[in-house]
Design a protein around this motif. Sequence first.
Motif, PDB file in Angstrom:
ATOM      1  N   UNK A  48       0.460  85.066  72.648  1.00  9.53           N
ATOM      2  CA  UNK A  48      -0.399  86.259  72.738  1.00  9.53           C
ATOM      3  C   UNK A  48       0.447  87.508  72.909  1.00  9.53           C
ATOM      4  N   UNK A  49       1.508  87.410  73.687  1.00  6.82           N
ATOM      5  CA  UNK A  49       2.407  88.565  73.863  1.00  6.82           C
ATOM      6  C   UNK A  49       3.099  88.920  72.550  1.00  6.82           C
ATOM      7  N   UNK A  50       3.533  87.895  71.813  1.00  9.04           N
ATOM      8  CA  UNK A  50       4.206  88.149  70.524  1.00  9.04           C
ATOM      9  C   UNK A  50       3.267  88.861  69.576  1.00  9.04           C
ATOM     10  N   UNK A  51       1.992  88.381  69.512  1.00 12.16           N
ATOM     11  CA  UNK A  51       1.027  89.018  68.608  1.00 12.16           C
ATOM     12  C   UNK A  51       0.793  90.459  69.020  1.00 12.16           C
ATOM     13  N   UNK A  58       6.976  92.783  60.348  1.00 10.81           N
ATOM     14  CA  UNK A  58       5.957  92.813  61.416  1.00 10.81           C
ATOM     15  C   UNK A  58       4.654  92.159  60.962  1.00 10.81           C
ATOM     16  N   UNK A  59       4.264  92.410  59.718  1.00  9.93           N
ATOM     17  CA  UNK A  59       3.045  91.768  59.210  1.00  9.93           C
ATOM     18  C   UNK A  59       3.175  90.276  59.145  1.00  9.93           C
ATOM     19  N   UNK A  60       4.361  89.775  58.706  1.00 13.72           N
ATOM     20  CA  UNK A  60       4.570  88.326  58.658  1.00 13.72           C
ATOM     21  C   UNK A  60       4.495  87.739  60.070  1.00 13.72           C
ATOM     22  N   UNK A  61       5.069  88.472  61.046  1.00 12.73           N
ATOM     23  CA  UNK A  61       5.010  87.969  62.430  1.00 12.73           C
ATOM     24  C   UNK A  61       3.557  87.850  62.898  1.00 12.73           C
ATOM     25  N   UNK A 119       1.784  84.929  60.981  1.00 14.03           N
ATOM     26  CA  UNK A 119       2.271  83.613  61.429  1.00 14.03           C
ATOM     27  C   UNK A 119       1.840  83.316  62.854  1.00 14.03           C
ATOM     28  N   UNK A 120       1.891  84.351  63.707  1.00 16.02           N
ATOM     29  CA  UNK A 120       1.437  84.138  65.092  1.00 16.02           C
ATOM     30  C   UNK A 120      -0.054  83.834  65.142  1.00 16.02           C
ATOM     31  N   UNK A 121      -0.828  84.526  64.299  1.00 15.47           N
ATOM     32  CA  UNK A 121      -2.278  84.242  64.269  1.00 15.47           C
ATOM     33  C   UNK A 121      -2.562  82.827  63.819  1.00 15.47           C
ATOM     34  N   UNK A 140      -4.327  79.979  66.026  1.00 15.46           N
ATOM     35  CA  UNK A 140      -5.494  79.217  65.570  1.00 15.46           C
ATOM     36  C   UNK A 140      -5.259  77.724  65.753  1.00 15.46           C
ATOM     37  N   UNK A 141      -4.024  77.263  65.459  1.00 17.71           N
ATOM     38  CA  UNK A 141      -3.707  75.838  65.634  1.00 17.71           C
ATOM     39  C   UNK A 141      -3.815  75.458  67.113  1.00 17.71           C
ATOM     40  N   UNK A 142      -3.270  76.328  67.975  1.00 17.37           N
ATOM     41  CA  UNK A 142      -3.331  76.042  69.415  1.00 17.37           C
ATOM     42  C   UNK A 142      -4.775  76.004  69.889  1.00 17.37           C
TER      43      UNK A 142
END
Length: 827
Positions: free
Chosen positions: A612-615, A637-640, A643-645, A649-651
């Motif tokens: 959540x912090x990374x996003x 930044x968009x890729x981050x 990918x974080x989203x 979602x997986x988590x």
Amino acid sequence: MMRRARQLGRRLDGAATRLVLPGLAGGLCPSPVLAQAESLLSLHGDTLSAGGLSLMFTGLVVFATTTSVLYVRERSRWQRREGELAAGLEAARGHQERLAALLAADPQVVLSWDGPDAKPVFEGDSGFLGVSGSAMALAYGSWAPPADAKRLEVATEALKERGEAFAFTFRAKGGQYVDAEGRPVAGRAVIRLREASGERARALTLQDDLVRVSADQATLAALLAGLPQPVWTRDANGRLSWVNGAYARAVEAADGAEAVKNGLELFDRSEREAAGRARQEGRAFTMRAPVVMAGQRRIVDILETPTPTGSAGIATDMSELEAVRADLQRQMDAHVSTLDRLKTAVAVFDASQRLVYNNSGYETLWSLDPNFLESRPSDGEILDRLRTERRLPELGDYRSWKAGVQAAYTATRASEDWWYLPDGRTIHVVASPHPQGGVTYLFDDETERFTLESRFNALSRTQRETLDSLREGVAVFGSDGRLKLSNPAFAQLWKLTPERTAGTPHIDEVVSLCRPLFPEDAVWTEIRSAVAGVRDAREDYRCHMARRDGTVLDCSAAPLPDGATLITFADVTAGVNVERALTERNEALEKASRLREEFVHHVSYELRSPLTNIIGFAQLLGEETIGALNEKQRDYAGHIVRSSGALLAIINDILDLASIDNGALSLDLEEVDVAQTIAQAATGLQDRLADSKLELKVEIAPHTGPLRADGKRLRQILFNLISNAIGFSQPGQTIRVSAGRVGGEIRITVADDGRGIPDEVKEKVFDRFESHSLGSRHRGVGLGLSIVRSIVELHGGRIELESAPGAGTRVTAVFPPEGMRISDAAE
């Protein structure tokens, strides 16, 4: 001059004396005035002049005259007033005497108060109240019933405090009627208690009798109205005047009034005419007759008795009694038929020792002539005939034996005997005396039983040999808890010597010998309970016994019909060892599965916080709020963020699965618009649809209607299904989302024209962490479809999958007709 003045004074004194004395003699002038005048004359007689004395004398005369006139006038007025008061007093005394006479004319007492706190004044005699002393009249509870005493107390307080009048009549404890009347009179509270006598007392008594008789009549009418038997009354002409509800139901009338109005008769003309003749003769009419009640034929007992105004009757339904009587007769006939079919010979003799009944078995056993038995012979005649035909035991003293047999007529309890007949038969005889006199004989031919007993003994020996050859240990304990039977295997399993088992040891002794190998007291207590019969109900008992020497036995205790208990011990050591190995392997597998689930759950929660912090930081960088970025930095930044989203979602999917497994996932049920929910799920996938060059078509049937479900979870279902369809579709293809109601169920289908799913993969696509790309660009961890199935099943629905290689895939979520119930969601 002085001498003349003195002479004049003496003359004036004499004149004054002559004027005043008459007044004094008549009482006109008070003595103080004369005394004062004389004192003035005596003091100033020498100094006053003649004019002054004359003036003074004149004033005194005028004063005395005026006083005398006033005194005479007032005295006359007061004498008149005294006469008037005396006359009034005399009149008051006469009025008081008349009132006292009037008050004493009737039994009554009058109580009065000058004020709320004043003491009462009593007038009259309270003897009619049954109390001594007028003051006891205020003790209402001593002569009035409790309810009326309370009423009097409340009314008295209201009269004294607020001046409220009252008047009522009640019956005192002595049985007399009392009129109680209270009212304010001239500022005083007055209560009169008077005994009602004469015609009024008789009227009140009649009124009470009327109330009591009316209540009794109402009670009797209610009782008759509630009776299940038809009840009626007739007038002098024989017409119905009243019927109860049961009568009305019997003649199928709406109520009793309708039955009376229409003259609906329950009985035929013949019964009514017979009842009329009995009524004219003044006697009661009784008869049992068939009638039709409420459309059913019944047998009733009719009772109609004359009354002063006509007659009254009641009909008692005797159908059940007749049925019981008929059933009793049928049972008696059945018993006779049953006794005739018994092999046991039955003969019944009355108090005079005459035969009253015998069954066919009696005739067969003794081969007696039926005509002889129908002549009702005596017990002695039958014995003599049997002795003559040599069908009785051959005894030396037949007379004494016969007397012993016939002693059963005077015995108080049944007796048994065995007769050994000359033809080799053995007869068991039971003589049962009747309380009213007589005897019932039961004759059983036991010859066959003795034969069977010998055969049974031979069979027992065979079974014993068979039991001894068994590998299972067998022990039979009797109802007394002692070992009756055991085989060698039992002794070998528990290492018992033949001497120990041969002496019929008790279960306690056997347990003490076996306990060293198996010291579990709880199991032995159950076995002892099964053998000794301590349990409330005799039932099978099974247990597993792992002994100290490594041997494992299966123990089974089963009750036998004769009260004994069979205990078997089977050696299952080999099977238990195999089972133990399989159980340990299964427990290891289950433990590994739990460790995996706990690891996934823990890691998922630990990853969510930093992710959540990374996003957040990536979005902050992408929005360039802390500084401008070049093109490549914005792209990174968009890729981050993307990918974080995806990772988040997986988590979230992993956490949802963990919540479902733990039963912690709850549904927020509401009325969900299916079309709107599909549109919301598709909105979040527009970018992927555009990037993949796919077309999304939505078809909602008009009669679909709302669905009771969790809107958020329904969007999650649609999002995963559409995402899965996008991943397995080729550019230019179409993804179709349809919804409709079929047979009450709501079916939501997501279909694509992709590669399809092979048969060997279909069974695994809904399993967790099963990901199959099937040659497409789609990559995932294999949780989407698993979550879809879990959430749909949590709603009470199911998932249907239709797919074939090259024909696309159709995934349908089927929801129940009424949607998810609240009670189901709570569970």
